[in-house]
Design an enzyme around this catalytic site. Structure first.
Site, PDB file in Angstrom:
ATOM      1  N   SER A 107       1.270   0.373  -3.750  1.00 18.24           N
ATOM      2  CA  SER A 107      -0.133   0.593  -3.408  1.00 18.24           C
ATOM      3  C   SER A 107      -0.523   2.049  -3.663  1.00 18.24           C
ATOM      4  O   SER A 107      -0.493   2.503  -4.816  1.00 18.24           O
ATOM      5  CB  SER A 107      -0.346   0.177  -1.946  1.00 18.24           C
ATOM      6  N   ASP A 228      -3.655 -10.864  -2.619  1.00 13.98           N
ATOM      7  CA  ASP A 228      -3.805  -9.510  -2.080  1.00 13.98           C
ATOM      8  C   ASP A 228      -5.273  -9.232  -1.742  1.00 13.98           C
ATOM      9  O   ASP A 228      -6.143  -9.319  -2.610  1.00 13.98           O
ATOM     10  CB  ASP A 228      -3.301  -8.499  -3.116  1.00 13.98           C
ATOM     11  N   HIS A 256      -0.520  -8.404   0.279  1.00 10.64           N
ATOM     12  CA  HIS A 256      -0.234  -7.034  -0.143  1.00 10.64           C
ATOM     13  C   HIS A 256       1.200  -6.614   0.172  1.00 10.64           C
ATOM     14  O   HIS A 256       1.604  -5.507  -0.158  1.00 10.64           O
ATOM     15  CB  HIS A 256      -1.221  -6.087   0.553  1.00 10.64           C
TER      16      HIS A 256
END
Length: 283
Positions: A107, A228, A256
């Site tokens: 991320s 996600d 995620h």
């Protein structure tokens, strides 16, 4: 930073780019540095705890708490931006006398890993980007909620539901643990200073230029969870399109938390990808 006694989140301390840095360092072999995401109360251990032991069977795994996160230092005058975090990550490699490493970025950490590979291509052998920032996109409601977190148990419970596709992974016990992590002394103050509203600018600030991404020479594995709600799948489709030597793996029924929801498959996928480079170095 002050830590609970005997906490597994505490590794060892090094000085990296002038920052007291909490670091997990295990295994032997070609080094792999894993850069965590930016959720409230995050630490390297919280992000990578389910996959570090398996990956460390075949390589040296290094997982730092980045500047301002976890149990690394939070200088009062710290500036938080992509280039500062890249400098800190390079400082970790320098402090450990590592000339080159594989990188895995999650991320926010993917945006940092991508920028590091662009700025210092000689320091990176292979690159893994998971649910990665690094290209601009309209900020999602999920990411805006994560970066705009106001500490409370109810808010943490809501965020965990956004992170995970599999609701069986989310319960009140986990929410309480993550909530308590988010309110440790100094944690929320530094977190709030990183991503104040309006937050689209922080998405854009983590993005690298298209031309620079297209010029990347590295073999790159791009990983994303199909469901996600934090970073849209389209970002990984774009990265896989722009990076010449990229391959893309999308996990269905996954949010995620690829490295948590599909931990064994994630470790196997990443391990096999990096083992190709290990074998090439020997032959």
């Amino acid at each position: 930073m002050n830590a609970p006694q005997n906490s597994p989140e505490i590794g060892r301390e090094i000085i990296a780019a002038g920052i007291r840095t909490n670091l997990h360092d295990s295994g032997a072999g070609f080094p792999l540095m894993m850069i965590h995401g930016s959720g409230p109360g995050v630490t390297a251990w919280a992000n990578w705890r389910l996959v570090m032991p398996e990956l460390a069977k075949s390589r040296r795994v290094i997982a730092p708490d980045m500047l301002g996160f976890g149990y690394s230092e939070r200088p009062a005058d710290a500036q938080y931006n992509r280039d500062v975090w890249v400098d800190h990550a390079v400082g970790v490699l320098d402090a450990l006398e590592i000339e080159q490493a594989d990188l895995v970025g999650n991320s926010f950490g993917g945006g940092i890993a991508l920028a590091l590979a662009i700025r210092h291509p000689e320091r990176v052998r292979r690159l893994v980007l998971m649910g990665s920032a690094g290209v601009s996109f309209p900020i999602t409601e999920g990411l805006d909620a994560v970066w705009g977190y106001n500490p409370s148990f109810a808010e943490m419970r809501r965020l965990l539901d956004i992170f995970a596709f599999d609701r069986n992974l989310v319960n009140d016990e986990l929410a309480e643990l993550r909530y308590q992590a988010s309110i440790r002394p100094g944690f929320h103050e530094s977190f709030a200073a990183m991503f104040p509203a309006p937050r689209q600018r922080w998405v854009d600030g983590l993005a690298s230029a298209e031309a620079a991404i297209r010029a990347l020479p590295h073999e790159t594995l791009v990983i994303h969870g199909r469901e996600d709600q934090i970073i849209p799948l389209q970002t990984s489709l774009t990265l896989a399109d722009w990076i010449a030597r990229a391959q893309l793996h999308v996990f269905g029924q996954c949010g995620h938390w690829t490295q948590i929801e599909h931990a064994a498959r994630f470790a196997s996928l990443v391990g096999d990808f990096l083992a190709e480079a290990d074998a090439a170095a020997i032959s």
